[in-house]
Scaffold this motif. Structure first.
Motif, mmCIF file in Angstrom:
data_model
loop_
_atom_site.group_PDB
_atom_site.id
_atom_site.type_symbol
_atom_site.label_atom_id
_atom_site.label_comp_id
_atom_site.label_asym_id
_atom_site.label_seq_id
_atom_site.Cartn_x
_atom_site.Cartn_y
_atom_site.Cartn_z
ATOM 1 N N HIS A 75 0.836 -1.210 0.000
ATOM 2 C CA HIS A 75 0.000 0.000 0.000
ATOM 3 C C HIS A 75 0.864 1.250 0.000
ATOM 4 O O HIS A 75 1.925 1.273 0.634
ATOM 5 N N GLN A 79 -0.405 6.497 7.422
ATOM 6 C CA GLN A 79 -1.205 6.998 8.546
ATOM 7 C C GLN A 79 -0.966 8.506 8.722
ATOM 8 O O GLN A 79 0.093 9.014 8.338
ATOM 9 N N ASP A 108 6.064 1.472 6.847
ATOM 10 C CA ASP A 108 4.663 1.074 6.664
ATOM 11 C C ASP A 108 4.028 1.977 5.632
ATOM 12 O O ASP A 108 3.442 2.973 5.954
ATOM 13 N N GLY A 144 -8.841 0.787 5.937
ATOM 14 C CA GLY A 144 -9.705 -0.390 5.899
ATOM 15 C C GLY A 144 -9.886 -1.054 4.543
ATOM 16 O O GLY A 144 -10.665 -1.997 4.426
ATOM 17 N N ASP A 168 4.677 -6.321 4.937
ATOM 18 C CA ASP A 168 3.987 -5.206 5.616
ATOM 19 C C ASP A 168 3.848 -5.533 7.098
ATOM 20 O O ASP A 168 2.871 -5.153 7.737
ATOM 21 N N THR A 169 4.814 -6.286 7.612
ATOM 22 C CA THR A 169 4.767 -6.667 9.029
ATOM 23 C C THR A 169 6.157 -6.455 9.644
ATOM 24 O O THR A 169 7.089 -6.053 8.947
ATOM 25 N N GLY A 170 6.268 -6.760 10.948
ATOM 26 C CA GLY A 170 7.506 -6.459 11.664
ATOM 27 C C GLY A 170 8.318 -7.715 11.958
ATOM 28 O O GLY A 170 7.775 -8.802 12.189
ATOM 29 N N LEU A 183 -2.194 -12.955 11.570
ATOM 30 C CA LEU A 183 -2.432 -11.552 11.928
ATOM 31 C C LEU A 183 -3.817 -11.475 12.541
ATOM 32 O O LEU A 183 -4.699 -12.262 12.201
ATOM 33 N N ARG A 316 -9.407 -5.963 18.062
ATOM 34 C CA ARG A 316 -8.534 -6.849 17.285
ATOM 35 C C ARG A 316 -9.068 -8.255 17.492
ATOM 36 O O ARG A 316 -9.363 -8.658 18.628
ATOM 37 N N GLU A 384 1.160 -11.938 14.583
ATOM 38 C CA GLU A 384 1.292 -10.492 14.772
ATOM 39 C C GLU A 384 -0.025 -9.879 15.188
ATOM 40 O O GLU A 384 -1.102 -10.365 14.819
ATOM 41 N N GLY A 386 -1.055 -6.670 14.451
ATOM 42 C CA GLY A 386 -1.632 -5.739 13.482
ATOM 43 C C GLY A 386 -2.508 -6.470 12.474
ATOM 44 O O GLY A 386 -2.615 -7.698 12.493
ATOM 45 N N SER A 387 -3.133 -5.695 11.601
ATOM 46 C CA SER A 387 -4.097 -6.273 10.656
ATOM 47 C C SER A 387 -3.835 -5.779 9.248
ATOM 48 O O SER A 387 -3.403 -4.641 9.049
ATOM 49 N N ILE A 388 -4.108 -6.630 8.285
ATOM 50 C CA ILE A 388 -4.125 -6.216 6.875
ATOM 51 C C ILE A 388 -5.488 -6.673 6.371
ATOM 52 O O ILE A 388 -5.707 -7.860 6.138
#
Ligand code: BES
Ligand code: ZN
Length: 442
Positions: A75, A79, A108, A144, A168-170, A183, A316, A384, A386-388
């Motif tokens: 993406h 933010q 990110d 979203g 897109d993650t850590g 995720l 979450r 993880e 976070g979310s995708i």
């Protein structure tokens, strides 16, 4: 640093493509255009496609029917950068300090998706690619991904592929190869709490009129019990417990509780009892307040009984919780607790389902081989927090579970001031892309 690859990353980060803020609509177009011209210069077949929201950038290498096709998703939206005063250097005037690129979106997701783009560029300059590549890069992930599923349905045939790769993650620890195999999902809600028709003198009316700020605080406090568990009836009903091998993988995580506390800047962690911090973040559902507003926030005091209050929440989610179900349960919870003299307006926001890949499957194994070959270490398998949001739609529409090869540093400060991306991760990411394409060709 005069590596032209890093210069390109700085250029990309300089575009303030903030999807949440309508004043940046022009920057979203500009950022999509930047990607289009980058991919065009690489000789790809590229289009910027309109959606009811921000454009999607689609780039394809020449399709050889004898080869497999890998879709790479990322993406270009970022933010909001606020609070601006907490940045050491401005969010959209990126700077390299101590080997890291500082700027909003550096990790990110601009640094991570650009690593894949440059990996393909280098591979193309070395000879024919081992696979066909499709880049699908959207501009609404941070709000979203509301329009991407429809776009994918419409272009389903063109997006047909054999594997999906995403960074897109850590990473589990600095320099530690990481495959993020799960995720959390997400469900967003905003609650507006209304009382009197206008702000009142708190001496003239206080005590006789319900205060919306107090009501909001009570509703917020009702979300958890004192041990950190979510106190909404039915919230945990669908939750799948962690499997034994996952609890073992969590204990082997190179990310310690102490490291998490240090990154977060807290002296003590807090959360649901019976789980380590890694488990709480990756494998347990939560309710988090993301913002609260009411009454006078300016200098000094003002004796006012505010007419309204508002708060924003995201839940979450973990398998098999559904965003719609959780939002409905939360709505019932708030409506049941709404005190007399207060009226609630509850608005459901974006949602995305939890994600899970079997890391021992053939594609997971190919991703692990690519990670190990580039980093020289066995990858950590992480869940993880976070979310995708689009991941579930990849499965439904394109029929593949994505491979999430983490490139962000554990201390990347995504969504926070001073977001950063180590140059080393960027350059390693470029090599990782090439290794991954080779592994997925087999
Ligand atoms: N890159 C993140 C997702 C992420 C971060 C996954 C860290 C795992 C670890 C992504 O850009 C993101 O922030 N997603 C949002 C989605 C939301 C706004 C719908 C998130 O998780 O808050
Ligand atoms: Zn993000």
């Amino acid at each position: 640093m005069n590596d032209p690859r890093v210069a390109e990353l700085l250029e990309f980060v300089r575009i303030p493509s903030v999807s949440a803020q309508s004043e940046h609509a022009g920057d979203m177009e500009r950022c999509a255009d930047w990607l289009v011209s980058k991919l065009l210069r690489m000789g790809l077949d590229v289009r910027k496609e309109k959606t009811p929201g921000n454009p999607v950038v689609l780039g394809k290498t020449a399709r050889d029917p004898a080869k497999k096709t890998v879709l790479i998703y990322g993406h270009y939206d970022v933010q909001p950068p606020e609070p601006l005063e907490l940045w050491t250097t401005p969010p959209f005037d990126p700077e390299i300090r101590d080997g890291r690129v500082y700027g909003r979106g550096a990790s990110d997701n601009k640094g991570q998706i650009l690593a894949h783009i440059l990996g393909v560029e280098e591979a193309l300059s070395e000879g024919p690619l081992p696979v066909n590549v499709i880049f699908l890069i959207e501009g609404e992930e941070e709000v979203g991904s509301a329009h991407l599923a429809e776009f994918m349905e419409k272009h389903r045939a063109e997006l047909a592929c054999d594997a999906i790769a995403i960074s897109d993650t850590g990473m589990a620890a600095e320099g530690h190869p990481t495959l993020s195999y799960a995720l959390r999902g997400i469900a967003a809600m905003e609650v507006r709490v209304y009382g009197p028709s206008h702000d009142l003198h708190s001496g003239i009316y206080g005590g006789a009129v319900a205060n919306p700020a107090t009501a909001a605080a009570r509703l917020i406090a009702s979300l958890h019990d004192s041990t950190g568990r979510v106190a909404i009836d039915g919230f945990y009903d669908a939750v799948q417990p962690m499997q034994d091998w996952e609890r073992i993988a969590a204990t082997e995580s190179p990310l310690s509780d102490a490291a998490i506390a240090e990154q977060a800047g807290v002296t003590e962690l807090f959360g649901e009892s019976g789980y380590s911090a890694v488990e709480r973040i990756g494998a347990r559902p939560t309710a988090e307040i993301n913002g609260i507003g009411s009454g006078y926030q300016g200098e000094g005091s003002k004796t006012v009984l505010p007419a309204e209050a508002t708060f924003k929440i995201t839940f979450r989610l973990v398998a098999n919780q559904k965003p719609e179900t959780i939002l409905a349960l939360a709505r019932q919870h708030f409506e049941k607790l709404c005190p007399p003299g207060i009226r609630l307006e509850i608005m459901d926001g974006h949602g995305g389902e939890p994600f899970f890949l079997n890391p021992r499957g053939s594609q997971g194994a190919a991703a692990c081989r690519a990670l190990e070959s580039v980093f020289g270490k066995k990858p950590a398998l992480t869940r993880e927090g976070g979310s995708i949001p689009i991941l579930a739609d990849f499965e439904k529409i394109l029929g593949h579970t994505a491979l999430l090869l983490a490139l962000a540093s554990p201390d990347c400060r995504a969504h926070s001031p001073n977001e950063n991306f180590p140059v080393e991760n960027f350059l390693t990411g470029i090599r990782l892309n090439k290794a991954l394409l080779r592994e997925l060709a087999g």
